[in-house]
Design an enzyme around this catalytic site. Sequence first.
Site, short mmCIF file in Angstrom:
data_model
loop_
_atom_site.label_atom_id
_atom_site.label_comp_id
_atom_site.label_asym_id
_atom_site.label_seq_id
_atom_site.Cartn_x
_atom_site.Cartn_y
_atom_site.Cartn_z
N GLU A 118 103.20 28.32 1.69
CA GLU A 118 102.67 27.30 0.77
C GLU A 118 103.18 27.51 -0.66
O GLU A 118 103.34 28.64 -1.11
CB GLU A 118 101.15 27.38 0.78
CG GLU A 118 100.45 26.38 -0.14
CD GLU A 118 98.95 26.60 -0.23
OE1 GLU A 118 98.25 25.68 -0.67
OE2 GLU A 118 98.47 27.71 0.13
N LYS A 138 98.28 17.88 0.94
CA LYS A 138 97.08 18.66 1.26
C LYS A 138 95.82 17.84 1.00
O LYS A 138 95.57 17.38 -0.12
CB LYS A 138 97.07 19.94 0.42
CG LYS A 138 95.96 20.92 0.75
CD LYS A 138 96.11 22.16 -0.13
CE LYS A 138 95.07 23.21 0.17
NZ LYS A 138 95.22 24.39 -0.72
N CYS A 156 96.96 25.82 4.30
CA CYS A 156 95.99 26.81 3.81
C CYS A 156 94.52 26.44 4.08
O CYS A 156 94.04 26.61 5.19
CB CYS A 156 96.24 27.06 2.33
SG CYS A 156 95.61 28.66 1.74
#
Length: 261
Positions: free
Chosen positions: A41, A110, A146
Amino acid sequence: MKVQIYQLPIVFGDSSKNETQITQWFEKNMNAEVDVVVLPEMWNNGYDLEHLNEKADNNLGQSFSFIKHLAEKYKVDIVAGSVSNIRNNQIFNTAFSVNKSGQLINEYDKVHLVPMLREHEFLTAGEYVAEPFQLSDGTYVTQLICYDLRFPELLRYPARSGAKIAFYVAQWPMSRLQHWHSLLKARAIENNMFVIGTNSTGFDGNTEYAGHSIVINPNGDLVGELNESADILTVDLNLNEVEQQRENIPVFKSIKLDLYK
């Protein structure tokens, strides 16, 4: 399928140094047998949140160009982690993937921003779920970021739609290493699929990243794992295990979506 996972020590706030590091890792470790390379990431600038207005990529321009060059040069699919990315005057944490022909095959912003890091003050959350997409060999996979790992609902759709591998790209802290292991294993078991967690390592300000990039098979068994050091993990995946597990434990045939709220 042979997969290489790059557990990089991200250089805080310096995309040029990070690109140089990635290039050197490709030059040293790439060979013709590798099908897929995975990056972590926010590999372009790390979590330099307060300076992303000046440092984030512009509509994936530089990041895509850089990854496209590597994919074409080495004839390899690249699950290109995620980068800080400005689009329409908003900053996103954008994951993307490029196939060995240099084509952009996935882009995902995200969805779940981390409240503990005040990400919502610097980033805009994505508005669309992660989709399944095809690698060069036709395998369906998906790519998440994540904190998304804590939301099992997000993986359900691509898994039910045929994805055989879930790539979680992360900068996961050492303080929550136990959660990293447990959640990745749970996602693999409940979806009968391979789960690959690609993490960074080293320090970002006061935060120590855990490393421990890991591959879990559809039965929840460990295929391979790194420690906390910068390193590369190479694994061979037998994707037939996914269909075998889904036949043995047919959770998607038993699922009752009409009852869930």
